[in-house]
Write a protein that holds these residues in place. Structure first.
Motif, short mmCIF file in Angstrom:
data_model
loop_
_atom_site.label_atom_id
_atom_site.label_comp_id
_atom_site.label_asym_id
_atom_site.label_seq_id
_atom_site.Cartn_x
_atom_site.Cartn_y
_atom_site.Cartn_z
N ASP A 127 -20.11 -56.12 81.74
CA ASP A 127 -20.20 -55.43 80.45
C ASP A 127 -21.47 -55.87 79.73
OD1 ASP A 127 -19.79 -57.86 79.08
OD2 ASP A 127 -17.63 -57.55 78.95
N ILE A 128 -21.72 -55.27 78.58
CA ILE A 128 -23.00 -55.49 77.88
C ILE A 128 -23.21 -56.96 77.50
CG2 ILE A 128 -22.06 -54.77 75.62
CD1 ILE A 128 -24.96 -53.57 75.14
N ASN A 129 -22.15 -57.64 77.10
CA ASN A 129 -22.32 -59.05 76.70
C ASN A 129 -22.70 -59.92 77.89
OD1 ASN A 129 -21.74 -58.83 73.85
ND2 ASN A 129 -19.67 -58.28 74.49
N LYS A 130 -22.05 -59.68 79.04
CA LYS A 130 -22.40 -60.43 80.25
C LYS A 130 -23.83 -60.10 80.69
CE LYS A 130 -17.69 -60.69 82.12
NZ LYS A 130 -16.77 -60.14 83.10
N ALA A 131 -24.19 -58.82 80.57
CA ALA A 131 -25.54 -58.39 80.98
C ALA A 131 -26.61 -59.08 80.14
CB ALA A 131 -25.67 -56.87 80.85
N LEU A 132 -26.38 -59.18 78.83
CA LEU A 132 -27.38 -59.81 77.96
C LEU A 132 -27.41 -61.33 78.16
CD1 LEU A 132 -27.26 -57.74 74.66
CD2 LEU A 132 -28.65 -57.40 76.68
N ASP A 133 -26.25 -61.92 78.44
CA ASP A 133 -26.23 -63.36 78.78
C ASP A 133 -27.10 -63.63 80.00
OD1 ASP A 133 -24.54 -64.07 76.73
OD2 ASP A 133 -22.71 -64.04 77.94
N MET A 135 -29.52 -61.68 81.17
CA MET A 135 -30.92 -61.42 80.83
C MET A 135 -31.55 -62.63 80.15
SD MET A 135 -32.42 -58.37 78.38
CE MET A 135 -32.17 -56.96 79.43
N GLY A 136 -30.81 -63.21 79.21
CA GLY A 136 -31.31 -64.39 78.49
C GLY A 136 -31.58 -65.55 79.43
N LYS A 137 -30.67 -65.73 80.41
CA LYS A 137 -30.81 -66.82 81.38
C LYS A 137 -31.97 -66.55 82.34
CE LYS A 137 -27.88 -69.47 84.51
NZ LYS A 137 -26.64 -69.48 85.27
N ASP A 138 -32.00 -65.32 82.91
CA ASP A 138 -33.02 -64.98 83.91
C ASP A 138 -34.45 -65.03 83.35
OD1 ASP A 138 -30.99 -64.59 85.67
OD2 ASP A 138 -31.13 -62.39 85.75
N TYR A 139 -34.60 -64.65 82.07
CA TYR A 139 -35.96 -64.57 81.50
C TYR A 139 -36.21 -65.66 80.45
CZ TYR A 139 -36.15 -60.42 84.24
OH TYR A 139 -36.12 -59.56 85.32
N GLU A 140 -35.31 -66.64 80.43
CA GLU A 140 -35.47 -67.81 79.56
C GLU A 140 -35.75 -67.40 78.11
OE1 GLU A 140 -38.54 -69.93 81.59
OE2 GLU A 140 -37.17 -70.81 83.04
N ILE A 141 -34.88 -66.52 77.59
CA ILE A 141 -35.04 -66.09 76.20
C ILE A 141 -34.16 -67.01 75.34
CG2 ILE A 141 -34.84 -64.18 74.56
CD1 ILE A 141 -34.80 -62.29 77.05
N ASN A 142 -34.82 -67.85 74.55
CA ASN A 142 -34.01 -68.75 73.72
C ASN A 142 -33.76 -68.07 72.37
OD1 ASN A 142 -34.92 -70.04 71.28
ND2 ASN A 142 -36.30 -71.34 72.42
N SER A 143 -32.56 -68.23 71.86
CA SER A 143 -32.20 -67.47 70.66
C SER A 143 -32.40 -68.28 69.38
CB SER A 143 -30.76 -66.98 70.77
OG SER A 143 -29.91 -68.07 71.02
N ASP A 144 -33.06 -69.43 69.47
CA ASP A 144 -33.27 -70.26 68.28
C ASP A 144 -34.26 -69.62 67.31
OD1 ASP A 144 -31.60 -72.00 69.53
OD2 ASP A 144 -33.15 -73.40 70.19
N ASN A 145 -35.41 -69.22 67.83
CA ASN A 145 -36.45 -68.67 66.95
C ASN A 145 -36.23 -67.19 66.66
OD1 ASN A 145 -37.81 -71.14 67.07
ND2 ASN A 145 -38.92 -70.54 68.91
N GLU A 146 -36.56 -66.79 65.41
CA GLU A 146 -36.55 -65.36 65.09
C GLU A 146 -37.65 -64.66 65.88
OE1 GLU A 146 -36.81 -64.55 60.94
OE2 GLU A 146 -34.77 -65.26 60.54
N LYS A 147 -37.36 -63.44 66.30
CA LYS A 147 -38.32 -62.74 67.17
C LYS A 147 -38.58 -61.33 66.69
CE LYS A 147 -36.51 -65.12 71.23
NZ LYS A 147 -35.47 -65.77 70.42
N GLY A 148 -39.71 -60.82 67.18
CA GLY A 148 -40.01 -59.39 67.06
C GLY A 148 -39.81 -58.78 68.43
N ALA A 149 -39.61 -57.46 68.47
CA ALA A 149 -39.42 -56.81 69.77
C ALA A 149 -40.05 -55.42 69.76
CB ALA A 149 -37.94 -56.70 70.10
N LEU A 150 -40.45 -54.99 70.95
CA LEU A 150 -40.90 -53.62 71.17
C LEU A 150 -40.17 -53.08 72.39
CD1 LEU A 150 -43.76 -55.52 70.65
CD2 LEU A 150 -44.60 -53.21 70.23
N VAL A 151 -39.85 -51.79 72.38
CA VAL A 151 -39.28 -51.13 73.55
C VAL A 151 -40.30 -50.11 73.99
CG1 VAL A 151 -37.44 -49.65 74.41
CG2 VAL A 151 -36.90 -51.50 72.81
#
Length: 347
Positions: A127-133, A135-151
């Motif tokens: 499901d979407i939550n597992k998928a984003l978990d 993604m965060g692990k595979d691409y080492e996205i740490n959620s501590d810092n505020e971020k900007g994003a582009l799609v």
């Protein structure tokens, strides 16, 4: 269910395809062009129910009134799931009308996001939550810092894209660039991803990440139950923006999303307006950046494809980074250029 027969439609047979199309039309629906597998239930040679799939997206459902309550939808869904399993896919999606939510939740589909005119649901152990978990692990996205994003699609990567990413990187401590993964573009996802990654590697606070299945391309959004283009675009934009705001934002601490201003394309402009409306509801700010210009007009991927189509390669060199120029001169790049030249409407 006695006397009901589930049949696979030969989509290459014009007559069979047309009979499904006519049945759907009687419900105000249509058979989407991208369907790759269609089932019907017939009684005495007449279609009484149908459903289809395009890869792992289920669509184009209709059941005659006289078969309601016969577990017909369940039978069709089960048959589609079996087909997906055969193809090695264990996760599926449905876009449908909001009044059909109960039908599909009763079959173990989970709603991801509901817009005014459409709802998006998924089925499977993933499901979407597992998928984003993941993604965060595979691409080492740490959620501590505020971020900007582009799609971005980057079909292909231009100086315009590079400029938007640079501007975002000046305004944020960290930036994630999500590349639309759906392969509906002339430049395949693998190549688009590599070009952006290579073309931004000097920007130390920028991370380029595959968008995955939950960043939906407008090409994926079904047309079968929303005929009006403006209503369909609004529904697509609401779902896409809503998923990004509701799930991606909190998961990765994304507080700003950047887009290029859209002076020409009505579709993209309407999409940006919906982002402005939806994202703040999820605590995310939308920032529009004026696009980069060259020779008095804005740089865009569609302009690059047009130049390639018209064999105007010297002009292409002025609007794409070196990494894209090198790719266009490679064997793979030349093959794509040939496809663009032959296509009627380069996407």
């Amino acid at each position: 269910m006695f006397g009901l027969q589930v049949k696979t439609v030969n989509l290459k047979n014009e007559e069979e395809r047309l009979s499904v199309h006519k049945f759907l039309e009687s419900f105000g629906l249509k058979l989407d062009d991208d369907v790759d597998y269609t089932l019907v239930i017939e009684i005495d040679g007449n279609i009484k129910a149908t459903c289809s799939k395009a890869k792992n997206i289920f669509k184009c459902f209709a059941v005659s009134d006289d078969l309601r309550g016969e577990n017909v939808t369940s039978t069709l869904i089960s048959a589609l799931i079996d087909k997906l399993f055969e193809e090695g896919m264990y996760h599926s999606f449905i876009f449908t009308k909001p009044d059909k939510i109960k039908v599909f939740t009763s079959l173990n589909f989970k709603p991801i996001y509901e817009a005014h005119d459409a709802v998006f649901l998924e089925y499977g152990i993933y499901d979407i939550n597992k998928a984003l978990d993941k993604m965060g692990k595979d691409y080492e996205i740490n959620s501590d810092n505020e971020k900007g994003a582009l799609v971005m699609n980057c079909n292909p990567f231009t100086y315009g894209h590079r400029y938007l990413i640079e501007e975002a990187s000046k305004q944020c401590k960290e930036v994630i660039v999500f590349i639309v993964e759906e392969d509906k573009s002339l430049f395949p996802f693998g190549e688009r991803y590599k070009l952006v990654k290579e073309g931004t590697k000097d920007l130390s606070n920028v991370k380029v990440v595959p968008g995955g299945e939950y960043i939906i391309s407008s090409a994926t959004f079904p047309t079968y139950f929303i005929r009006q283009e403006d209503v369909r675009l609004k529904a697509y934009a609401e779902i896409d923006a809503g998923i990004f705001g509701k799930y991606f934002g909190p998961k990765f601490n994304i507080t700003k999303r950047f887009v290029g201003e859209e002076p020409y394309c009505i579709v993209t402009n309407a999409y940006n307006e919906t982002l402005k409306e939806v994202l703040p509801k999820h605590g995310m700010e939308l920032i529009e950046i004026k696009r980069k210009e060259y020779n008095g007009s804005f740089i865009s991927a569609s302009k690059v494809r047009e130049l390639i189509k018209n064999n105007n390669l010297e002009e292409v060199k002025n609007v794409v980074p070196e990494v894209t120029w090198k790719f266009l001169n490679s064997q793979k790049g030349k093959e794509i250029a040939e496809k663009i030249k032959k296509s009627n409407s380069p996407h």
